[in-house]
Scaffold this active site. Structure first.
Site, PDB file in Angstrom:
ATOM      1  N   CYS A  85       0.851  -1.183   0.000  1.00  0.00           N
ATOM      2  CA  CYS A  85       0.000   0.000   0.000  1.00  0.00           C
ATOM      3  C   CYS A  85       0.887   1.233   0.000  1.00  0.00           C
ATOM      4  O   CYS A  85       1.902   1.274   0.695  1.00  0.00           O
ATOM      5  CB  CYS A  85      -0.902  -0.018   1.233  1.00  0.00           C
ATOM      6  SG  CYS A  85      -2.011   1.398   1.339  1.00  0.00           S
ATOM      7  N   HIS A 126      -9.243  -3.740  -1.969  1.00  0.00           N
ATOM      8  CA  HIS A 126      -8.263  -3.036  -1.135  1.00  0.00           C
ATOM      9  C   HIS A 126      -8.720  -1.612  -0.850  1.00  0.00           C
ATOM     10  O   HIS A 126      -8.689  -1.143   0.295  1.00  0.00           O
ATOM     11  CB  HIS A 126      -6.901  -3.045  -1.847  1.00  0.00           C
ATOM     12  CG  HIS A 126      -5.818  -2.344  -1.107  1.00  0.00           C
ATOM     13  ND1 HIS A 126      -4.835  -3.027  -0.421  1.00  0.00           N
ATOM     14  CD2 HIS A 126      -5.539  -1.023  -0.953  1.00  0.00           C
ATOM     15  CE1 HIS A 126      -4.015  -2.142   0.137  1.00  0.00           C
ATOM     16  NE2 HIS A 126      -4.411  -0.917  -0.181  1.00  0.00           N
ATOM     17  N   GLU A 127      -9.173  -0.911  -1.892  1.00  0.00           N
ATOM     18  CA  GLU A 127      -9.573   0.491  -1.727  1.00  0.00           C
ATOM     19  C   GLU A 127     -10.878   0.625  -0.939  1.00  0.00           C
ATOM     20  O   GLU A 127     -11.026   1.543  -0.132  1.00  0.00           O
ATOM     21  CB  GLU A 127      -9.675   1.187  -3.080  1.00  0.00           C
ATOM     22  CG  GLU A 127      -8.399   1.140  -3.913  1.00  0.00           C
ATOM     23  CD  GLU A 127      -7.115   1.483  -3.183  1.00  0.00           C
ATOM     24  OE1 GLU A 127      -7.149   2.229  -2.181  1.00  0.00           O
ATOM     25  OE2 GLU A 127      -6.048   1.011  -3.595  1.00  0.00           O
TER      26      GLU A 127
END
Length: 136
Positions: A85, A126-127
């Site tokens: 990330c 993920h977002e």
């Protein structure tokens, strides 16, 4: 406008508030900032640029797709993976789903539904986790 990347885990750990049509200009900041980090980043949530709103951008193939208030409405085929990330150093293990269906408002504030697989699905998961205050 290109915005600085937030690395403060307390800020990143807060659940984002829903977006409204008034938040549509946020798309430009997400696009500009993702493009500025394209060598090391394929997606971004608004809280990563200091805006605690439920909005993300994901590079899906050659396209940058901005999603306002994205929701995963279906998911299948769980698997374990390791992700990095831009807001964190290193990589961490996490559970993802190979196939998802996501519902969201697009940049014209129209409701859209996309079925995504593989890496595109992983980016969006993920977002969306970022928007929910979940840090890998």
């Amino acid at each position: 406008m290109i915005k600085p990347i937030i690395k403060d885990q307390q800020l990143l750990g807060k659940k984002a508030i829903p977006t409204t049509k008034a938040d549509l200009p946020l798309a430009n900041d997400l696009i500009d900032t993702l493009n500025a980090h394209q060598a090391e980043c394929v997606g971004m949530a608004a809280n990563m640029i200091g805006v605690n709103k439920n909005a993300i951008i994901a590079r899906i193939g050659p396209f940058n797709v901005v999603m306002f208030n994205p929701q995963i409405i279906a998911k299948s085929h769980p698997y374990q993976t390791t992700e990095g990330c831009l807001s964190l150093s290193g990589t961490r293990p996490t559970k993802r789903y190979k196939q998802i269906t996501v519902k969201f408002h697009n940049q014209s504030w129209q409701m859209q539904t996309l079925e995504l697989m593989d890496f595109a699905a992983e980016i969006v998961q993920h977002e969306i986790d970022h928007c929910n205050g979940i840090i890998i």
